[in-house]
Design a protein around this motif. Sequence first.
Motif, PDB file in Angstrom:
ATOM      1  N   ASP A  26      -2.349  40.138   0.645  1.00 20.69           N
ATOM      2  CA  ASP A  26      -0.915  40.292   0.783  1.00 20.69           C
ATOM      3  C   ASP A  26      -0.032  41.027   0.054  1.00 20.69           C
ATOM      4  O   ASP A  26       0.146  40.840  -1.168  1.00 20.69           O
ATOM      5  CB  ASP A  26      -0.582  38.714   1.119  1.00 20.69           C
ATOM      6  CG  ASP A  26      -0.165  38.496   2.769  1.00 20.69           C
ATOM      7  OD1 ASP A  26       0.046  39.907   3.333  1.00 20.69           O
ATOM      8  OD2 ASP A  26       0.907  37.739   3.232  1.00 20.69           O
TER       9      ASP A  26
ATOM     10  N   GLU B 244       7.984  30.845  -0.829  1.00 25.58           N
ATOM     11  CA  GLU B 244       6.873  30.334   0.304  1.00 25.58           C
ATOM     12  C   GLU B 244       5.888  30.178  -0.280  1.00 25.58           C
ATOM     13  O   GLU B 244       4.813  28.846  -0.202  1.00 25.58           O
ATOM     14  CB  GLU B 244       6.412  31.937   0.981  1.00 25.58           C
ATOM     15  CG  GLU B 244       7.845  32.370   2.111  1.00 25.58           C
ATOM     16  CD  GLU B 244       7.031  33.726   2.916  1.00 25.58           C
ATOM     17  OE1 GLU B 244       5.889  33.869   2.354  1.00 25.58           O
ATOM     18  OE2 GLU B 244       7.967  33.895   3.652  1.00 25.58           O
ATOM     19  N   ARG B 245       5.530  31.185  -1.917  1.00 25.11           N
ATOM     20  CA  ARG B 245       4.721  30.188  -2.311  1.00 25.11           C
ATOM     21  C   ARG B 245       4.829  28.609  -3.559  1.00 25.11           C
ATOM     22  O   ARG B 245       4.619  27.826  -4.462  1.00 25.11           O
ATOM     23  CB  ARG B 245       4.260  31.212  -3.955  1.00 25.11           C
ATOM     24  CG  ARG B 245       3.580  32.523  -3.232  1.00 25.11           C
ATOM     25  CD  ARG B 245       2.133  32.181  -1.806  1.00 25.11           C
ATOM     26  NE  ARG B 245       0.909  31.206  -2.944  1.00 25.11           N
ATOM     27  CZ  ARG B 245       0.072  32.389  -3.413  1.00 25.11           C
ATOM     28  NH1 ARG B 245       0.058  34.158  -3.257  1.00 25.11           N
ATOM     29  NH2 ARG B 245      -0.420  31.770  -4.111  1.00 25.11           N
TER      30      ARG B 245
ATOM     31  N   ASP C 282      -2.938  36.061  -3.594  1.00 27.64           N
ATOM     32  CA  ASP C 282      -2.088  35.621  -2.417  1.00 27.64           C
ATOM     33  C   ASP C 282      -2.717  36.306  -1.261  1.00 27.64           C
ATOM     34  O   ASP C 282      -3.212  37.123  -0.407  1.00 27.64           O
ATOM     35  CB  ASP C 282      -0.201  35.722  -1.804  1.00 27.64           C
ATOM     36  CG  ASP C 282      -0.049  35.588  -0.277  1.00 27.64           C
ATOM     37  OD1 ASP C 282      -0.317  34.681   0.147  1.00 27.64           O
ATOM     38  OD2 ASP C 282       0.938  35.643   0.116  1.00 27.64           O
TER      39      ASP C 282
ATOM     40  N   THR D 271       2.001  39.424  -5.038  1.00 25.98           N
ATOM     41  CA  THR D 271       2.300  37.580  -5.598  1.00 25.98           C
ATOM     42  C   THR D 271       0.877  36.550  -5.694  1.00 25.98           C
ATOM     43  O   THR D 271       0.128  36.678  -5.362  1.00 25.98           O
ATOM     44  CB  THR D 271       2.936  36.347  -4.875  1.00 25.98           C
ATOM     45  OG1 THR D 271       4.017  37.383  -3.865  1.00 25.98           O
ATOM     46  CG2 THR D 271       3.272  35.183  -5.504  1.00 25.98           C
TER      47      THR D 271
ATOM     48  N   SER E 290      13.762  39.767  -1.541  1.00 24.70           N
ATOM     49  CA  SER E 290      12.748  40.070  -1.017  1.00 24.70           C
ATOM     50  C   SER E 290      11.720  39.221  -2.565  1.00 24.70           C
ATOM     51  O   SER E 290      10.799  38.204  -2.120  1.00 24.70           O
ATOM     52  CB  SER E 290      12.425  41.347  -1.100  1.00 24.70           C
ATOM     53  OG  SER E 290      12.608  41.846   0.127  1.00 24.70           O
TER      54      SER E 290
ATOM     55  N   SER F  13      12.774  35.535  -1.667  1.00 27.03           N
ATOM     56  CA  SER F  13      11.737  34.614   0.036  1.00 27.03           C
ATOM     57  C   SER F  13      10.413  34.873  -0.994  1.00 27.03           C
ATOM     58  O   SER F  13       9.192  33.462  -0.422  1.00 27.03           O
ATOM     59  CB  SER F  13      11.922  35.736   0.258  1.00 27.03           C
ATOM     60  OG  SER F  13      11.019  35.593   2.049  1.00 27.03           O
ATOM     61  N   GLN F  14       9.553  35.187  -1.426  1.00 26.66           N
ATOM     62  CA  GLN F  14       8.111  35.081  -1.520  1.00 26.66           C
ATOM     63  C   GLN F  14       7.592  34.707  -2.625  1.00 26.66           C
ATOM     64  O   GLN F  14       6.573  33.674  -2.483  1.00 26.66           O
ATOM     65  CB  GLN F  14       7.561  36.583  -2.653  1.00 26.66           C
ATOM     66  CG  GLN F  14       7.651  37.571  -1.157  1.00 26.66           C
ATOM     67  CD  GLN F  14       6.724  37.881  -0.564  1.00 26.66           C
ATOM     68  OE1 GLN F  14       5.729  37.385   0.026  1.00 26.66           O
ATOM     69  NE2 GLN F  14       6.989  38.291   1.096  1.00 26.66           N
TER      70      GLN F  14
ATOM     71  N   HIS G  88       3.639  42.290   0.018  1.00 23.03           N
ATOM     72  CA  HIS G  88       5.184  42.516   1.659  1.00 23.03           C
ATOM     73  C   HIS G  88       6.221  43.668   0.686  1.00 23.03           C
ATOM     74  O   HIS G  88       6.223  44.182  -0.183  1.00 23.03           O
ATOM     75  CB  HIS G  88       5.633  41.371   0.474  1.00 23.03           C
ATOM     76  CG  HIS G  88       7.397  41.110   1.603  1.00 23.03           C
ATOM     77  ND1 HIS G  88       7.737  40.973   3.126  1.00 23.03           N
ATOM     78  CD2 HIS G  88       8.563  42.247   1.181  1.00 23.03           C
ATOM     79  CE1 HIS G  88       8.696  41.033   3.127  1.00 23.03           C
ATOM     80  NE2 HIS G  88       9.034  42.072   2.307  1.00 23.03           N
TER      81      HIS G  88
END
Length: 672
Positions: free
Chosen positions: A320, A432-433, A302, A295, A425, A428-429, A322
């Motif tokens: 990062d 979070e951002r 990230d 992301t 997924s 969700s990612q 995922h």
Amino acid sequence: MAEENYYVSVDTGGTFTDGYVSYPGGSTTVKVPTTDHDLTVCFRNCIDKAADKLEKPTEEFLVDTDVIRFSTTIGTNTIIERSGPKIGLIVTGGNEDDLFRAEDGDGELIASDDLVVGVEERTSANGEVIEPVNADEVQSAAKTLMNRGAKLLLISFANSYHDETNEERARTVIETEYPPHYLGPNQVLTANEVSSRPGYRTRTYTALVNAYVHRPMARSLYKAEDDARNSGYSNPLLIGQSTGGVAGVSKTVALHTYNSGPVAGVLGADAFRKLYDLDSVMSADMGGTSIDLGTIVDGELDRNLLPEVAGLPVHVPMIDVHTAGAGGGSIASVRDGELSVGPESAGAEPGPACYDLGGFDPTTTDADVALGYIDPDYFLGGDQQLNAERAEEAIERQVADALDVSVAEAALQIRERVDQNIADSIESQLAERGEDPEDVTLIAYGGAGPTHCCTFAEKAGLSRVITAPAAAEFSAFGGATLDVEHRYSEAFGETITGDAPSIDTRAFDRTVEQLEAEAIQDMAGEGFDEEDVQLQTSILARRGSEVREVTLPSRLRGTDDLDPVIEAFDADAEEEIDLDTVVLTAVGPVATETLEPQALEGEDPSDARKGSREAYWPVDGWEETGVYQREDLRPGNVVEGRALIEATDTTYVVPSAWTYRIDEYGNGIIER
């Protein structure tokens, strides 16, 4: 014929190893099976295949090659397979029982209680050596650990991040006492080689994980470099780093290569973000084993400043990525009437049932074949033949019969399930951002990425996808965009508050000057002139458990220069912020891949149409569907969904309500 200058990027994945070769006026890609037993074999196979494709002997090709970049999974595989050496750990006396604790026992495969020995030594919190190490005690500790089966010795002392004198003295004692033929090469490592950040436990974990992957990494990378050099290549082999950038083999810290292949893909996506002047993108690399998501929001990668490797926190800031168990080889099964897909994977051998190599489990790829999306006679451009009957039999036996549906409907449910897992997924990612999916462009790649991207993008609320011409080899393309990069760090250890951002600026400046001198010297050794090296200073700052890396001027002129630190934490007047570590990043430019715009032609894609076949679509079922050749589409061509677009490395599935357009850079823009 004019002499060519080749730039080679190789990326090893779980199933295939990809090569991307650029040269003046063009580029080409190759793909070979990953040789898990020895990744230097598939590295060389990739180079040999590239040379053959360019109609040159390998030796001539390598003589004309200026740069080879290699993103490898050697370190990652060593940890997954638990194939590293047995490590003996020498620590500061009194820390033997509580320094290393594996919460779930998993980490004990890296270091066990009987392989931790303490010696008396002491360095103060301010970096003053109060009690030197005793040579006899160090020799005794080393002998004890080797008698207990340790194949590599690691030294980690408390507060040695300030002053490594005792760690280095202990190493010298061991190497002096035991001759090389007894110890073997690279048998004694110290924590100061990997981390200069405070935190004894995490610093030790960092050194442990690095030590665990060091030997197989060093052995393989030097072997790959020697093999290339013996065949005509004359420059350093550059190794992908999870921190970003590449580095020569001799300057590569083993732990820094962890997950470097997926990171190269994310950095390739960032290159696309810059090319198209986008704010936020998500990269999705769907291969044979899994999907890796990265992301980038508002132009910021990230970065995880305290990631976990093998369940242990480490002092290696990583970009990062995922990972989810959703790839072409993800196995479908039905338990208690419920369909699940992944995370178990059939891998490359035996692989999906359609590979006809002995695999009997139905997978995502089998579903795509059974749905008519993938032509079994044109997989990998016809290099690999698939068995559609095997795919249908596996789906019928293990999914369709259990769900009491047709094979086609079972295959569609497999596809829908894996795409929903990916969409979950992604959501969700992005959550979070704090990012709205409508504001994000998806960069889809990997062998299965273009085949599934429209479906999982739509389920996640994204409406725009960009795919590269060499989508399956995009991580190798990402590696081709990377410069040489090194990070240097030194403990600092001052504390500021929101209303009193004052430090010893002279101490800060001296620290930066020392790091700059080291960086310039190292970069000179890699062939860079001082004026060509780009330097950036930052500080690792901590408030409680929150850690941030903040860019600062290379020389501090006053308290205002520390405002970015206060702003990064939004700190109140009396809140304390610890300035733990000064970081210097040095970048040496290497010739990188650039995309040149081409003239747009008409929208009509008829010249690329190669026929049609029946494919099974949601709601409508079997429908005659147009099939196009990706390599024959020209800039400006537009393909309306439903359609199947076949490339030599993947298949693009374009549902109704989506369009696929080739832009001026030759990339595929898919929109709904």
